[in-house]
Enzyme design. Sequence first.
Site, PDB file in Angstrom:
ATOM      1  N   GLU A  60     -94.021 -20.223 -98.651  1.00  0.00           N
ATOM      2  CA  GLU A  60     -92.639 -20.666 -98.400  1.00  0.00           C
ATOM      3  C   GLU A  60     -92.549 -22.164 -98.123  1.00  0.00           C
ATOM      4  O   GLU A  60     -91.557 -22.801 -98.485  1.00  0.00           O
ATOM      5  CB  GLU A  60     -92.010 -19.880 -97.245  1.00  0.00           C
ATOM      6  CG  GLU A  60     -91.634 -18.440 -97.579  1.00  0.00           C
ATOM      7  CD  GLU A  60     -92.814 -17.483 -97.485  1.00  0.00           C
ATOM      8  OE1 GLU A  60     -93.915 -17.915 -97.071  1.00  0.00           O
ATOM      9  OE2 GLU A  60     -92.642 -16.297 -97.835  1.00  0.00           O
ATOM     10  N   HIS A 129     -87.579  -8.661 -90.463  1.00  0.00           N
ATOM     11  CA  HIS A 129     -86.953  -8.558 -91.782  1.00  0.00           C
ATOM     12  C   HIS A 129     -85.470  -8.212 -91.681  1.00  0.00           C
ATOM     13  O   HIS A 129     -84.911  -7.634 -92.594  1.00  0.00           O
ATOM     14  CB  HIS A 129     -87.646  -7.492 -92.639  1.00  0.00           C
ATOM     15  CG  HIS A 129     -89.036  -7.841 -93.064  1.00  0.00           C
ATOM     16  ND1 HIS A 129     -90.102  -7.835 -92.199  1.00  0.00           N
ATOM     17  CD2 HIS A 129     -89.535  -8.225 -94.266  1.00  0.00           C
ATOM     18  CE1 HIS A 129     -91.206  -8.178 -92.854  1.00  0.00           C
ATOM     19  NE2 HIS A 129     -90.889  -8.429 -94.115  1.00  0.00           N
TER      20      HIS A 129
END
Lengths: 328, 326
Positions: A60, A129
């Site tokens: 990322e 999440h």
Amino acid sequence: MREITYLEAVREALSQEMRNNEDVYMLGEDIGVYGGAFGVSRGMIEEFGPERIRNTPISEAAISGTAVGSALTGMRPILELQFSDFITIAMDNLANQAAKIRYMYGGKGTIPMVLRTPSGSGTGAAAQHSQSLEAWAAHIPGLKVVQPSTAGDAKGLLKAAIDDSNPVVFYEHKLLYKTSGEVPEEQYSIPLGKADIKQEGTDATIVATAMMVHKSLEAANLLSEKGIDVEVVDPRTLVPFDTETVVESVKKTGRLLVVHEAVKFGGIGGEIASIVAESEAFDYLDYPIRRLGAAFVPVPYNPVLEKASVPSVEEIVENIQEMVNYQS
Amino acid sequence: MNLKLPEAVSTEKLTELYEQMWLIRLFDEKVDEFFAKGKIHGTTHLAVGQEASAAGVCALLDDSDKITSTHRGHGHCISKGADTRYMMAELFGRETGYCKGKGGSMHIADLKKGNLGANGIVGGGFAIAAGAALTSQMKDEGYVVVCFFGDGASNEGSFHEALNLASIWKLPVIFVCENNQYGMSGSVNDMTNVSDIADRSASYGIPGSVVDGNDIFDVMQATDEAVRFAREGNGPSLVECKTYRWKGHSKSDAKKYRTREEEKQWRDRDPIRLMKEKLIEAGHFTEEDAEDIKKKAVEMIEESVQFALDSKEPDVSTLLEDVYAE
């Protein structure tokens, strides 16, 4: 009009823009043949090829910075992060690079990039999440922040985000992907910074974002059966924020309830409440401003706990009833 | 002329490079002086002693090629063609500065010359450089990108992520490590367990080389190879320049973590003097010529200071400008 899902609307906005503009490309983890974690880019690599639908390593920090560097040099990258929680790993590039480059360089350079990412709870994916971290992005000058709640808004706002010359964080709510709505087939743009009144009303204003727009509309239906006429305003973009529409609505109704899925403490709701409190609408208030947001906990796994952590339709109904039925 | 030079570097260019090395040194020494006097505020990171890596690397680049720089970036800016007047004005926070006084020492960028900017975040440039190289590749623009970084930055996660990404996509980027032996107070020997930062390139399947970072000729040879490699579409590589920063990390550094003896050893290998000696030995110029070139640099830095002092502070009305592009 034709109805398609929110997910299809996002994909259509991406595909139409990619057909029209060679500089637009996508990068992200598993967005190639896999089609992305939620299937948004399914079929796109077949149409646009691996050069423009770039499957990346699980990095990322690198992919967010690569988006910044390519945007600074003339591309229009669209970065997908699989879950908005992973923005934490991309945050240096977002907060310290993308957001600040233009200002630090004295007005030189533009970063026309979009970071698309699914947020929100309700899928049982637990604490890492399921978060709603939009207030983080909204707190950083230089970023724009978008949170569409319907398929039609998603398509038009995404076009505007891609066309924008600034870094835009585009939060897609994962529970909304399967919802359907009317969506024009042709390309269109919904300007960033323009709220939408999802339902007109006169007794109270609910300002709600993303999934909470739908819960608020459901609450408004229940409340109308009790003779309470609620206006539901969806800001659609947190930055820029459409102060005028919200203030005008509160002036009309005299009551404001802000509802979001993010943790209430330090959430954008506090900012929205303050904007109204500092505005001319304050004099029109018949009841103190209220806010609903998630409990101050990481999102839990157990479905009963998970559901209990975020505002419910019942809570919205109860709060509006108290606010409207209050006799001074 | 018995000096081995890359094809892209003419003998005329050597005079220019010698002057450039002095510009870098004198610029930073002048900045140091004005900090001490309290005339420049904030903080700054000086590259005195590291002139050969900036000048030697950028000698192989043209205007279309790009660089990303670091917090210790004044030398990179000068070598990539920045005007020291606008640089000095930026350090003085003036409206004529490269960033209109909004960026300061750590954020000087000159996009027209391919300088994508210095960076206040250690390791902040790796992925940005990869992204700029991706643009070159996707648009077939032919330019290469040099990413300057320090030994300390090679311990950042972004280093490893970006080298891997650049490698799998064969991006035209050259990662240039200026190993000045210290990340602030952390000695490279304490903070890494490899003898050369260049060894790390092996993990990503890219070539890595080590050069004497105080010898501009060595730097140019290695860079020439790396630039060719990238231009020919072979992907990234890493060049490590072993060097030393003469000054402290920033203005508040008492340098307790290293010895004066070590400092002297490195000062004895002054990159500017090394270049001068080689150029005199090769018959490129005389001691007097060298002195004249230095004088030109002194004058330019004086002029830059005057330009900065003559420039206005930015008007407060500009505070909110430039946050967003139209």
